[in-house]
Enzyme design. Structure first.
Site, PDB file in Angstrom:
ATOM      1  N   ARG A  35      39.137  47.685  49.653  1.00  0.00           N
ATOM      2  CA  ARG A  35      39.895  47.640  48.262  1.00  0.00           C
ATOM      3  C   ARG A  35      39.514  46.308  47.795  1.00  0.00           C
ATOM      4  O   ARG A  35      39.337  45.994  46.539  1.00  0.00           O
ATOM      5  CB  ARG A  35      41.347  47.747  48.355  1.00  0.00           C
ATOM      6  CG  ARG A  35      41.795  49.180  48.893  1.00  0.00           C
ATOM      7  CD  ARG A  35      41.708  50.335  48.171  1.00  0.00           C
ATOM      8  NE  ARG A  35      40.184  50.718  48.064  1.00  0.00           N
ATOM      9  CZ  ARG A  35      39.638  51.203  49.243  1.00  0.00           C
ATOM     10  NH1 ARG A  35      40.310  51.572  50.263  1.00  0.00           N
ATOM     11  NH2 ARG A  35      38.347  51.501  49.231  1.00  0.00           N
ATOM     12  N   ASP A  45      45.606  44.500  41.428  1.00  0.00           N
ATOM     13  CA  ASP A  45      44.534  43.765  41.156  1.00  0.00           C
ATOM     14  C   ASP A  45      44.622  42.548  40.237  1.00  0.00           C
ATOM     15  O   ASP A  45      45.870  42.457  39.780  1.00  0.00           O
ATOM     16  CB  ASP A  45      43.291  44.609  40.351  1.00  0.00           C
ATOM     17  CG  ASP A  45      43.918  45.278  39.232  1.00  0.00           C
ATOM     18  OD1 ASP A  45      44.018  44.592  38.274  1.00  0.00           O
ATOM     19  OD2 ASP A  45      43.873  46.412  39.145  1.00  0.00           O
ATOM     20  N   HIS A  89      54.288  45.476  42.304  1.00  0.00           N
ATOM     21  CA  HIS A  89      53.723  46.202  43.466  1.00  0.00           C
ATOM     22  C   HIS A  89      52.980  45.153  44.506  1.00  0.00           C
ATOM     23  O   HIS A  89      52.325  45.510  45.457  1.00  0.00           O
ATOM     24  CB  HIS A  89      53.045  47.384  43.278  1.00  0.00           C
ATOM     25  CG  HIS A  89      53.654  48.387  43.113  1.00  0.00           C
ATOM     26  ND1 HIS A  89      53.342  49.584  42.198  1.00  0.00           N
ATOM     27  CD2 HIS A  89      55.118  48.701  43.018  1.00  0.00           C
ATOM     28  CE1 HIS A  89      54.273  50.265  41.659  1.00  0.00           C
ATOM     29  NE2 HIS A  89      55.450  49.621  42.117  1.00  0.00           N
ATOM     30  N   GLY A 144      48.527  53.999  30.774  1.00  0.00           N
ATOM     31  CA  GLY A 144      47.884  54.313  31.864  1.00  0.00           C
ATOM     32  C   GLY A 144      48.817  54.534  33.222  1.00  0.00           C
ATOM     33  O   GLY A 144      48.318  54.131  34.247  1.00  0.00           O
TER      34      GLY A 144
END
Length: 233
Positions: free
Chosen positions: A56, A89, A104, A173
């Site tokens: 990732r 991210d 998170h 989103g």
């Protein structure tokens, strides 16, 4: 200056090429989420978990912020703007946004697996692979700085405080099904304008007071919404 709170989910990052966290079959790029996103999974097979996040991390370093990320940055010139993101991210940061709460965790950080004597884990910036044997200064194995299933969300209280002060709430989103992040909408003041941007919205017009649903992708809808908000100051 009015306060805008922006809650972002996987949809905004997906348009930069980041895989969404999970799809209908409960898998994340072929992995059972509980195998790679839970303390139990890490205890059972730490190498699998570290390898998963290494992939990732490599993917993240190859992508860039999109037009939605960049548009949100422009809000800061006209509003006191805070982004509360479920995403791990750093695309909001790379777009230039300054006030960001990562509910998170953050993929480009790691932390010790044990609490130090001062009551907090050691947290480090990390862009390379994380391997078994990589340890903090106290000799403890490092793990991804991610909030896994079953773990507390340390920044939730701060996110609630910020949301309670919002004059405008923008939701982008997200399925509004991942808790406790989805509960933040319940903490806004009465009649606070809510803008929900998603090409396949999971809520209806009467779900909340003063709700506007924009059935567009983040890249399509957010630049338009930002322009609208700025021109109506």
């Amino acid at each position: 200056m009015k306060k805008i709170v922006v809650l972002t989910g996987a949809g905004i990052s997906a348009e930069s090429g980041i895989q969404t966290f999970r799809d209908a079959d409960g898998l994340w790029e072929g992995y059972d989420v509980m195998e790679v996103a839970s303390p139990q999974g890490f205890e059972k097979n730490p190498k699998l978990v570290l390898d998963f996040y290494n992939q990732r991390r490599k993917q993240l370093l190859k992508v860039a912020p999109n037009e939605a990320h960049l548009a949100l940055k422009n809000l800061e010139e006209y509003f006191e703007t805070t982004i509360i993101t479920q995403n791990i991210d750093d695309l909001h940061e790379r777009a230039g946004s300054k006030a960001i709460i990562h509910l998170h965790g953050e993929l480009l950080k790691v932390r010790s697996t044990k609490i130090s004597r001062i009551g907090a884990p050691v947290i480090l910036d990390w862009k390379k692979d994380l391997k078994i044997g990589d340890k903090c200064i106290n000799g403890h194995q490092l793990r991804p700085h991610i909030v896994w299933f079953g773990e507390a969300v340390p920044l939730l209280d701060r996110a609630i405080e910020i949301t309670q002060e919002a004059d405008i709430l923008i939701i982008i989103g997200t399925s509004m099904q991942v808790y406790p992040a989805a509960s933040l909408v319940n903490f806004i003041k009465d009649d606070t304008p809510i803008y929900f941007v998603d090409p396949r919205p999971s809520i209806t017009k009467n779900a909340f007071n003063n709700l506007t649903i924009i059935e567009k992708t983040a890249v399509e809808g957010i630049p338009e919404l930002v322009t609208q908000l700025i021109t109506t100051i």
